[in-house]
Each structure stands twice: as C-alpha cells, then as structure tokens.
Design a protein around this motif. Structure first.
Motif, PDB file in Angstrom:
ATOM      1  N   ALA A 109       0.824  -1.207   0.000  1.00 55.92           N
ATOM      2  CA  ALA A 109       0.000   0.000   0.000  1.00 55.92           C
ATOM      3  C   ALA A 109       0.857   1.255   0.000  1.00 55.92           C
ATOM      4  O   ALA A 109       0.569   2.226  -0.715  1.00 55.92           O
ATOM      5  CB  ALA A 109      -0.939  -0.011   1.212  1.00 55.92           C
ATOM      6  N   LEU A 110       1.921   1.261   0.794  1.00 54.07           N
ATOM      7  CA  LEU A 110       2.824   2.415   0.826  1.00 54.07           C
ATOM      8  C   LEU A 110       3.480   2.622  -0.535  1.00 54.07           C
ATOM      9  O   LEU A 110       3.611   3.754  -1.006  1.00 54.07           O
ATOM     10  CB  LEU A 110       3.892   2.205   1.904  1.00 54.07           C
ATOM     11  CG  LEU A 110       3.418   2.355   3.353  1.00 54.07           C
ATOM     12  CD1 LEU A 110       4.475   1.819   4.312  1.00 54.07           C
ATOM     13  CD2 LEU A 110       3.122   3.818   3.668  1.00 54.07           C
ATOM     14  N   ALA A 111       3.887   1.533  -1.159  1.00 55.85           N
ATOM     15  CA  ALA A 111       4.513   1.636  -2.479  1.00 55.85           C
ATOM     16  C   ALA A 111       3.527   2.148  -3.514  1.00 55.85           C
ATOM     17  O   ALA A 111       3.886   2.928  -4.409  1.00 55.85           O
ATOM     18  CB  ALA A 111       5.062   0.274  -2.896  1.00 55.85           C
ATOM     19  N   ALA A 112       2.258   1.735  -3.391  1.00 51.43           N
ATOM     20  CA  ALA A 112       1.252   2.128  -4.375  1.00 51.43           C
ATOM     21  C   ALA A 112       1.011   3.627  -4.389  1.00 51.43           C
ATOM     22  O   ALA A 112       0.663   4.194  -5.428  1.00 51.43           O
ATOM     23  CB  ALA A 112      -0.061   1.398  -4.104  1.00 51.43           C
ATOM     24  N   ASP A 168       3.447   5.767  -3.307  1.00 55.78           N
ATOM     25  CA  ASP A 168       4.784   6.361  -3.344  1.00 55.78           C
ATOM     26  C   ASP A 168       5.151   7.047  -2.023  1.00 55.78           C
ATOM     27  O   ASP A 168       5.658   8.169  -2.003  1.00 55.78           O
ATOM     28  CB  ASP A 168       4.884   7.359  -4.499  1.00 55.78           C
ATOM     29  CG  ASP A 168       6.334   7.730  -4.835  1.00 55.78           C
ATOM     30  OD1 ASP A 168       7.236   6.918  -4.524  1.00 55.78           O
ATOM     31  OD2 ASP A 168       6.567   8.824  -5.381  1.00 55.78           O
ATOM     32  N   LEU A 169       4.903   6.355  -0.915  1.00 55.15           N
ATOM     33  CA  LEU A 169       5.249   6.909   0.392  1.00 55.15           C
ATOM     34  C   LEU A 169       6.156   5.966   1.196  1.00 55.15           C
ATOM     35  O   LEU A 169       6.281   6.135   2.414  1.00 55.15           O
ATOM     36  CB  LEU A 169       3.980   7.211   1.197  1.00 55.15           C
ATOM     37  CG  LEU A 169       3.189   8.454   0.795  1.00 55.15           C
ATOM     38  CD1 LEU A 169       1.914   8.561   1.627  1.00 55.15           C
ATOM     39  CD2 LEU A 169       4.020   9.723   0.935  1.00 55.15           C
ATOM     40  N   THR A 170       6.768   5.024   0.540  1.00 56.43           N
ATOM     41  CA  THR A 170       7.635   4.085   1.248  1.00 56.43           C
ATOM     42  C   THR A 170       8.744   4.805   2.005  1.00 56.43           C
ATOM     43  O   THR A 170       9.056   4.468   3.156  1.00 56.43           O
ATOM     44  CB  THR A 170       8.248   3.067   0.265  1.00 56.43           C
ATOM     45  OG1 THR A 170       7.182   2.349  -0.389  1.00 56.43           O
ATOM     46  CG2 THR A 170       9.136   2.075   0.993  1.00 56.43           C
ATOM     47  N   ASP A 171       9.313   5.830   1.381  1.00 51.74           N
ATOM     48  CA  ASP A 171      10.428   6.542   2.016  1.00 51.74           C
ATOM     49  C   ASP A 171       9.989   7.455   3.150  1.00 51.74           C
ATOM     50  O   ASP A 171      10.822   7.982   3.894  1.00 51.74           O
ATOM     51  CB  ASP A 171      11.210   7.347   0.972  1.00 51.74           C
ATOM     52  CG  ASP A 171      10.362   8.413   0.287  1.00 51.74           C
ATOM     53  OD1 ASP A 171       9.117   8.263   0.299  1.00 51.74           O
ATOM     54  OD2 ASP A 171      10.924   9.370  -0.251  1.00 51.74           O
ATOM     55  N   ALA A 210      -6.663   2.438   3.189  1.00 52.38           N
ATOM     56  CA  ALA A 210      -7.750   1.645   2.613  1.00 52.38           C
ATOM     57  C   ALA A 210      -7.194   0.492   1.780  1.00 52.38           C
ATOM     58  O   ALA A 210      -7.691  -0.635   1.844  1.00 52.38           O
ATOM     59  CB  ALA A 210      -8.653   2.542   1.763  1.00 52.38           C
ATOM     60  N   LEU A 211      -6.145   0.762   1.007  1.00 51.91           N
ATOM     61  CA  LEU A 211      -5.544  -0.285   0.182  1.00 51.91           C
ATOM     62  C   LEU A 211      -5.008  -1.426   1.040  1.00 51.91           C
ATOM     63  O   LEU A 211      -5.125  -2.603   0.680  1.00 51.91           O
ATOM     64  CB  LEU A 211      -4.408   0.296  -0.659  1.00 51.91           C
ATOM     65  CG  LEU A 211      -4.788   1.256  -1.785  1.00 51.91           C
ATOM     66  CD1 LEU A 211      -3.539   1.894  -2.377  1.00 51.91           C
ATOM     67  CD2 LEU A 211      -5.569   0.523  -2.870  1.00 51.91           C
TER      68      LEU A 211
END
Length: 274
Positions: A141-144, A146-149, A171-172
């Motif tokens: 979900a974070l990758a989707a 673009d907030l992984t970093d 939600a994802l």
C-alpha cells in the motif's frame, strides 16, 4: 440464436443476477441542524461498479456517502451494506473508507506506517499481532502511493496531499472488496492523481467496487461506469457518466467541509455535514 450463444447469454445473465449488492438505500432522508440534506434517495450499487457521486457544493454528496456507511443516522428510509443494516454490519474488512482529511486526534503522533497499518485491524482484530501478510499488505500500500520513504515520519509532518495519500494507502492495506472515497483527489497534485487512477485501474480489473465523491473526475474519468448527480438532496441523474455533471468548481465555489478520520482508524464526530 445458436445453442452455444443462448448458453452464453444465460450465463451472462446469471452472473449479473448473482452479483451482490454492495449498497442499497430506499427512501433515504437525512436532516442536519434542522435542514433536510437528503430528501428521499433510492439507490442500489452492485459489486464491481465504479460509481462517481457528483453535484454542486451542498447538494448532499458527502452526506449520502456517510449515510450509506452508517456514520450519520437516517431520519427516514433504510440503508444496507451487503444486505445488512450498518448498525448490524460486522464485516467491515469488506469496506475501505477514504475520508477527506486525516486528523491526529490529539494523541501520540502516529507515523505514516502506523496509520496505514491500522487498515489491517478489521481483518486481523485489534488484539492480534501483525502477521507477515499484514506487513506485506502495508508495504504494498505504501509503495502504491509512493510513500515508502516516508513510512517512519509522523503524519503531521506531511503536506495535505501526502496525508490524503496516507488515507488511500490505509484503505488499500485492508484489501477490501469495496472502496468508498470522499474527494480522493482534493489537494492532490496531478502526478498523484494519475498514480491513483493507475492504482484504481488495477483494483477495478480485479472486480473491486469503487464509490467516490468528487468535484472533478480528471484522470479517473475513464474508470467511471456510472454517475449519480445530486441536486438539493435528490438524485437528478443516475446512469451513464453525465457530461454536464456540474462538478467543476466555479469562482467562489468552495469544497464541502472535510470530514476527519482519526489516526486510530475510527471516524471522528461528524459535526456539520453537507
């Protein structure tokens, strides 16, 4: 018609008939502060549909969404989620809700990862520890969005648009059957809007249901299979996406009051809802 064609037609009709109803409202009425906001709304949303709720400010769009979820009470009529009234509905893992705004709720600052991980609670239970599949869903979900970093950052350090992406990731992460989104592109830049459209495209291809409130469809337009236009609390259009949906802001046109969502995963006090 050949026997094979007849069989195909029967199969298609059977599949359509078997599709569950995600949301149903009959004669829905909502009054807030003495004002009738919804005035007898009849609505059925079938699993797999991608529905946009459109209309001018104050037309009742967000009120409709929140009434469908049972977040505000009806003053008349009935509503159901997957055939069950909201007060008795227990399968909340099936519904992923993206409100307009994230609120810190006055508690200990939560990180982006913690907020997104709260989207798994309905699936695993509040008292159970996170499992490998939970952590994997949060990472996806974070990758989707673009907030992984930024996963370890307090959500209060993020911009409004980034916080909206956190809510979408939340939600994802829950991997629900249905996504309900209240102004998901508000305050989000064009790149993020296209990213959201790409994410939703994948979900739609998997057969997920999407119900969203918006003022502008933008890059989401190709995904919409049905539009519902509200005017003064009644359904003015329900069918193929309307060209003249009157959903674009005009000079002096303000967005409806945003509805907060606590970082714990629970809805805040509805307050004044339009």
């Amino acid at each position: 018609m050949t026997s094979s064609a007849q069989a195909t037609g029967v199969s298609e009709r059977s599949t359509a008939a078997a599709a569950p109803v995600a949301f149903a409202m009959s004669g829905g009425q909502v009054s807030l502060d003495g004002r009738r906001v919804l005035r007898g709304v009849d609505l059925t949303i079938t699993a797999g549909e991608v529905v946009a709720v459109l209309g001018a400010n104050g037309s009742g769009k967000s009120t409709l969404i929140r009434a469908l979820l049972g977040l505000i009470p009806l003053s008349g009529g009935t509503t159901e989620l997957y055939g069950v009234p909201p007060a008795r509905f227990r399968d909340w893992w099936r519904v992923g809700y993206v409100p307009q705004r994230l609120s810190a709720g006055g508690g200990v600052p939560a990180t982006v990862r913690e907020v997104v991980a709260s989207g798994r609670i309905a699936r695993r239970g509040r008292l159970r520890r996170a499992r490998p599949e939970d952590r994997a869903a949060v990472a996806r979900a974070l990758a989707a969005v673009d907030l992984t970093d930024r996963a370890g950052d307090p959500v209060g350090f993020l911009s409004g648009g980034q916080q909206q992406r956190v809510l979408i990731a939340r939600a994802l992460a829950g991997e629900p059957d249905t996504f309900v989104m209240d102004e998901p592109t508000a305050g989000v830049d064009a790149t993020s809007q296209h990213q959201l459209a790409a994410t939703l495209t994948g979900l739609v291809e998997e057969g997920r249901t999407v119900l969203l409130v918006t003022h502008e469809l933008g890059p989401l337009a190709p995904l919409i299979t049905r539009s519902i236009v509200l005017r003064d609390g009644v359904v003015a259009h329900d069918g193929r996406p309307a060209e003249d949906a009157a959903c674009h802001p005009r000079p002096g046109h303000e967005l409806e009051q945003p509805h907060a969502y606590d970082v714990s995963g629970g809805p805040m006090n509805p307050g004044t809802v339009r």
